[in-house]
Scaffold this active site. Structure first.
Site, mmCIF file in Angstrom:
data_model
loop_
_atom_site.group_PDB
_atom_site.id
_atom_site.type_symbol
_atom_site.label_atom_id
_atom_site.label_comp_id
_atom_site.label_asym_id
_atom_site.label_seq_id
_atom_site.Cartn_x
_atom_site.Cartn_y
_atom_site.Cartn_z
ATOM 1 N N ASP A 132 -20.588 5.648 -1.507
ATOM 2 C CA ASP A 132 -20.902 5.370 -0.075
ATOM 3 C C ASP A 132 -19.889 4.816 0.612
ATOM 4 O O ASP A 132 -19.853 4.004 1.343
ATOM 5 C CB ASP A 132 -22.110 4.336 -0.113
ATOM 6 C CG ASP A 132 -23.596 4.899 -0.972
ATOM 7 O OD1 ASP A 132 -23.777 6.148 -0.791
ATOM 8 O OD2 ASP A 132 -24.123 3.959 -1.671
ATOM 9 N N ASN A 179 -23.136 12.903 3.433
ATOM 10 C CA ASN A 179 -24.441 12.209 2.891
ATOM 11 C C ASN A 179 -24.926 11.254 3.919
ATOM 12 O O ASN A 179 -24.170 11.047 5.125
ATOM 13 C CB ASN A 179 -23.610 11.308 1.699
ATOM 14 C CG ASN A 179 -24.708 10.478 1.020
ATOM 15 O OD1 ASN A 179 -25.958 11.060 0.745
ATOM 16 N ND2 ASN A 179 -24.610 9.205 0.813
ATOM 17 N N HIS A 209 -26.776 7.505 4.346
ATOM 18 C CA HIS A 209 -27.237 6.275 3.725
ATOM 19 C C HIS A 209 -27.957 5.458 4.611
ATOM 20 O O HIS A 209 -27.625 5.275 5.845
ATOM 21 C CB HIS A 209 -25.966 5.743 3.294
ATOM 22 C CG HIS A 209 -25.928 4.464 2.464
ATOM 23 N ND1 HIS A 209 -26.515 4.645 0.910
ATOM 24 C CD2 HIS A 209 -25.900 3.055 2.571
ATOM 25 C CE1 HIS A 209 -26.794 3.313 0.512
ATOM 26 N NE2 HIS A 209 -26.255 2.443 1.394
ATOM 27 N N SER A 213 -26.181 5.629 8.147
ATOM 28 C CA SER A 213 -25.020 6.115 8.473
ATOM 29 C C SER A 213 -24.957 7.623 8.168
ATOM 30 O O SER A 213 -25.137 7.815 6.569
ATOM 31 C CB SER A 213 -23.975 5.437 7.915
ATOM 32 O OG SER A 213 -24.044 3.880 8.088
#
Length: 216
Positions: free
Chosen positions: A148, A110, A112, A139
């Site tokens: 997260d 992912n 972020h 990030s």
């Protein structure tokens, strides 16, 4: 030459990070190959970007399912029909169930828009400005069951300027996202990046808690 690494991208919106990934995977020596783009929204512009690049697309509308677990189970089935080595979240606006995350343990990334662990969740640029931060950024991390919160792979760090607004900060952070996400995906595709029991590994070495830091 590395073996091809098949990637499935999940998104809900415009897909600017998808476009950066498409552009980077079209470089001849990149082993990452985007097999499919899946969205929970039929109107996501990212689907058009995928179609323009000749990539398979699919829509799975979360509103058609009774609850998150049912949606996630159907999503796993759809993703696995493409047999990906890596699943990439690129603005996928759904909180994923523990079962989903565990199924893709070590192969789910992912991005972020903050310097995690700061500012998990939404409105990250506004929050960085309100806190008076001197630096902000984005990030890439492995996804775990903590929102997260998974091990960091790479962060891009930019200075916060005096005249910055949430919009101007978002624009500069986006530009960095488009650099570091393709980099992390490529590392994974080349077999350089993995998730070990204690965190992210690059070339077999444990990354720092902050991941690989880039200061453009």
């Amino acid at each position: 030459m590395h073996a091809t690494c098949d990637v499935v991208v999940l998104l809900s919106g415009t897909g600017s990070n998808l476009q950066a990934l498409i552009d980077s995977t079209q470089a001849g020596d990149n082993p990452a190959r985007i097999r499919a783009v899946i969205s929970n929204r039929a109107d996501a512009y990212g689907l058009q970007r995928a179609q323009d690049a000749g990539i398979a697309t699919a829509v799975l509308d979360h509103k058609a399912f009774e609850g998150r677990e049912a949606f996630d189970a159907a999503l796993v089935e759809l993703i696995d029909s493409f047999s990906p080595s890596l699943v990439v979240l690129a603005g996928f606006m759904r909180i994923l169930s523990g079962d989903f995350v565990r199924h893709y343990q070590g192969r789910l990334l992912n991005i972020h828009p903050s310097l995690l662990p700061k500012y998990k969740g939404l409105h990250t640029h506004q929050r960085a400005l309100e806190a008076g931060d001197a630096e902000h950024g984005c990030s890439v991390h492995f996804v775990t069951e903590e929102l997260d919160g998974g091990p960091l792979v790479v962060q891009a760090v930019i200075p916060v300027e005096l005249e910055d607004t949430p919009a101007s900060l978002a624009q500069r952070v986006h530009a960095q996202e488009h650099q570091i996400y393709p980099l992390a995906v490529r590392w994974f595709a080349e077999g350089r990046l993995s998730l070990g029991p204690l965190g992210a590994l690059l070339d077999g070495q444990a990354l720092a808690a902050s991941g690989h830091l880039i200061r453009p």
